[in-house]
Design an enzyme around this catalytic site. Structure first.
Site, short mmCIF file in Angstrom:
data_model
loop_
_atom_site.label_atom_id
_atom_site.label_comp_id
_atom_site.label_asym_id
_atom_site.label_seq_id
_atom_site.Cartn_x
_atom_site.Cartn_y
_atom_site.Cartn_z
CD GLU A 277 -3.31 0.40 2.00
OE1 GLU A 277 -4.27 -0.28 1.61
OE2 GLU A 277 -3.20 0.78 3.18
CD GLU A 280 -2.67 1.00 -4.62
OE1 GLU A 280 -2.69 0.13 -3.72
OE2 GLU A 280 -3.68 1.33 -5.26
CB CYS A 297 -7.75 -3.46 5.47
SG CYS A 297 -6.76 -2.02 5.49
CB SER A 317 -5.45 0.87 -1.66
OG SER A 317 -4.60 -0.25 -1.74
CE LYS A 356 -11.34 -8.35 7.43
NZ LYS A 356 -10.47 -7.75 6.42
CD GLU A 359 -12.25 -9.14 2.55
OE1 GLU A 359 -12.08 -9.63 3.69
OE2 GLU A 359 -11.57 -8.20 2.12
CD GLU A 364 -14.36 -9.56 -6.38
OE1 GLU A 364 -15.16 -10.41 -6.81
OE2 GLU A 364 -14.71 -8.59 -5.68
CB CYS A 500 -10.56 -4.40 13.54
SG CYS A 500 -10.15 -3.89 11.88
#
Lengths: 570, 154
Positions: A277, A280, A297, A317, A356, A359, A364, A500
């Protein structure tokens, strides 16, 4: 102004509610529908108190103080009223406590015990309502709902999602998505804040316990588990330990005893995320890329922007979230190294998060196999440990396995709002200047506030950064980006209030005091680690040397990066 | 019939216009279809769950189209004493719908009202603003049959 509560004089500010003053005075008034900081509804009436000159009992959560007010919070009349309210709630409640996921940890159950409900004087009609279990993350059982509306207020007022609301009226009232749809077909982001704010068992995560047990017991499956940063400062609460207890070593031991073949640390791939990251970000800064860059994230946040601000997807990102990176590496790098057929590897993530779960099944995120096969919340792990008869508090410490088990302080602070930003800045500074920072603590972006900002001077430029948690707070920044007036370079976004550590999969119930302690524990771990910057993680450096090449390499892009999709609001 | 005029009449992104908007849409279409509620959600910037919550909270809003004939059964005290529950049950059984619903062929909508204000002829129902008093189960069946026959003749 001066008021009297239970014959004791105390000071109160005009506009304050009786409940707020009583709390400050250390007096306990029971609440169900009340949520600090959100609009009071006064719908459950459990917080009623006696106020002299008032004709009837008043709800203390919504009733403002006045000069000379005389309050009794615990008179016989108040106690009788509260008990009746509980009995009436129970009258149309299924009362399947023994089979309920919240057995032993239910606010209605506790109140019934505290107020000595020993018989049911009222027999009410029950509502027959459909379960909503279609979503990959959250299950709803409206029959258990007591209509306190906490989930609705969190969803609307804190997350600005509004997936659910109260429909119908009177006896038919129910919490539901529009048109009685499933959560699966509305823009629910699966953050799970409704679960951690539900007083009863009407909302829970979709359980992966069985599929994980099945994988562990499967003779040919190689089961690899990884643990998110925020889990290690919260799991202890499930076993009666103080909020903020750090139980990293015990978790590793418990996971080995449960039968997992390999125990890795998601902190490792948090460090890896930072390498990717930060690279990036520097690339975008140097080559005129889209700014500000938004972190990626938090899967609830990702689903939010996909639904509500799809035009801004290119600001995200492209980094996968850490546990997905780890999953991809387990099924490629680790499989290769250990000569295990990746189709036989089963990856389990222990996460403080319900999103999650959703996710992990995004198409993908995985090539031939999904990167992650199952996601357990902190609560589910606790249940598995109890199920296996492991006495958690007495466990010895153990260490994560190599090579995906080493981590730095930068990895662990991912668990708290502002942590990803801080970790990225530590490494970005080093990458830009070739020097370590003198002081790597970025205090302005720490803490539980919804929006934190800082200007960070690095090598002649001033990086303008922000860390945002709770989804409602990000709208301002996204509108700014939309209008082309955003002055920021880098914005960290976490869906859950506080990050989190207060995720939808964390021990129940949620409250700011507990979140604060979990946060302090996160920064304590960071402070005490010998290495506190992601680029110092030797295993990460070795991984680049042996396998990935360099950050943002072609191979890194294949394994560690992803793309996003525009989703309808409807 | 188009509801476009409603969206021109009110300011966008203002949650306070929700109820008047829904009223106007119902005035034009006779009910609140799902896609209109989605449109109102986009227009007011409120989540559609909230629109649905409001639309289902107030009795004045209907989520199904109205039938060709609207039958209102008086459930006031006088009618109740005179057996209006039997009248209602008969209608529900004959039409195979519950109060508040519309038949599949969109011919009848069945509703209850608290009091029609014609207690002297209790039990009473109204069909399309025509009043039928001193009812019995048999009479109701006859009246209903005449409406159904009219329909087949047309």
């Amino acid at each position: 102004m001066r008021i009297t509560i239970n014959d004791k004089e105390c000071w109160a500010n005009p506009g304050e509610t009786i409940l707020a003053v009583a709390e400050r005075e250390g007096l306990k008034i029971p609440t169900l529908c009340y949520l600090k900081g959100l609009s009071p509804t006064g719908s459950c009436r459990i917080c009623v108190v006696e106020v002299e000159s008032q004709r009837s009992l008043v709800p203390s959560c919504a009733f403002p103080v006045f000069e000379g007010m005389k309050v009794k919070t615990n008179s016989p009349q108040v106690r009788r009223a509260r008990k009746t309210i509980i009995e009436l709630l129970l009258a149309n409640h299924p009362q399947e406590c023994l089979q309920c996921v919240r057995n032993g940890n239910c606010e209605l159950q506790s109140l019934a015990a505290e107020y000595g409900v020993r018989s049911l004087r009222y027999k009410g009609e029950r509502r027959t309502q459909k379960l909503d279990v279609a979503s990959p993350s959250i299950e709803r059982d409206p029959e258990k709902c007591i209509l306190c509306g906490r989930c609705v207020r969190i969803c609307h007022e804190v997350q600005s999602v509004g997936a659910i609301d109260i429909a119908q009226r009177g006896f038919k009232s129910t919490v539901t998505p529009a048109f009685y749809n499933s959560l699966n077909t509305v823009p629910c982001v699966f953050c799970g804040q409704c679960i951690v704010n539900c007083p009863v068992g009407a909302l829970k995560e979709k359980s992966h316990e069985k599929i994980v047990w099945d994988a562990i017991n499967h003779p040919e499956k190689h089961v690899v588990v990884q643990v998110a940063p925020a889990v290690r400062v919260a799991l202890g609460e499930e076993f009666g330990m103080e909020p903020g207890s750090v139980v990293t070593g015990k978790i590793v031991t418990a996971l080995r005893r449960l039968g997992f073949n390999t125990v890795f640390d998601t902190d490792f791939s948090a460090d890896l995320t930072i390498m990717e990251e930060a690279t990036e970000l520097l690339d975008r800064l140097n080559n005129g890329g889209k700014l500000p860059m938004l972190t990626s994230c938090s899967p609830g946040w990702i689903k939010y922007i996909e639904h509500f601000y799809p035009e801004q997807l290119s600001n995200l990102s492209s980094c996968k979230s850490p546990h997905e990176m780890q999953g991809a590496l387990i099924k490629s790098f680790y499989a290769e190294k250990m000569k295990i057929d990746p189709s036989k590897i089963f990856v389990v993530s222990i996460m403080p998060c319900t999103a999650k779960k959703y996710e992990a099944q995004r198409p993908e995120l995985g090539e031939d196999y999904q990167d992650v096969d199952a996601v357990l919340t902190t609560r589910e792990l606790a249940r598995m440990i109890k199920n296996a008869g492991i006495d958690f508090t007495k466990l010895p410490d153990d260490y994560f396995d190599d090579p995906l088990g080493e981590s730095t302080g930068a990895g662990v602070i991912f668990g708290s709002s502002g942590g990803v930003m801080e970790a990225a800045l530590r490494t970005a500074y080093f990458t830009l200047t070739g020097k370590e920072m003198d002081n790597i603590d970025f205090r302005p972006i720490r803490g539980l506030e919804g929006v934190k900002e800082a200007d960070v001077p690095v090598k002649g430029i001033v990086l303008k950064v922000a860390a945002v948690n709770s989804l409602k707070n990000i709208n301002y920044f996204l509108d700014q980006i939309k209008a082309g007036t955003s002055p920021y370079h880098f914005i960290e976004v976490m869906a859950c209030p506080g990050g989190c550590i207060n995720g939808g999969g964390q021990p129940l119930p949620s409250n700011p005091a507990k979140t604060e302690k979990r946060m302090q524990a996160i920064y304590k771990i960071d402070r005490e680690l010998p290495k506190r910057c992601s680029h110092q993680n030797e295993s990460v450096q070795k991984l680049y040397k042996e396998f990935l090449g360099h950050p943002n390499s072609h191979k890194a892009h294949e394994l560690l990066h992803t793309h996003y999709v525009r989703r309808d609001v409807e | 019939m188009s509801t476009a005029s409603v969206y021109e009449k009110y300011p966008a992104q203002d949650p306070s216009v929700l109820i008047p908007m829904l009223q106007d849409i119902q005035e034009i279409l006779g009910y609140l279809p799902e896609d209109e509620m989605h449109k109102v959600a986009n227009f007011t910037r409120l989540p559609v769950s909230r629109i649905y919550g409001v639309a289902t909270f107030y009795n004045q809003f209907r989520l199904q189209p109205l039938g060709q004939h609207v039958i209102r059964v008086c459930r006031g005290t006088a009618c109740h004493v005179k057996g209006s529950l039997d009248i209602l049950t008969t209608l529900e059984n004959e039409l195979k719908i519950k109060a508040g619903e519309t038949t599949k062929d969109l011919l009848f909508t069945l509703e209850t009202v608290a009091c029609i204000g014609a207690c002297s002829i209790a039990p009473v129902i109204s069909i399309d603003n025509e009043y039928y008093g001193h009812l019995t189960v048999k009479k109701v069946q006859k009246i209903l049959a005449s409406f159904k026959n009219d329909q087949t003749e047309e």
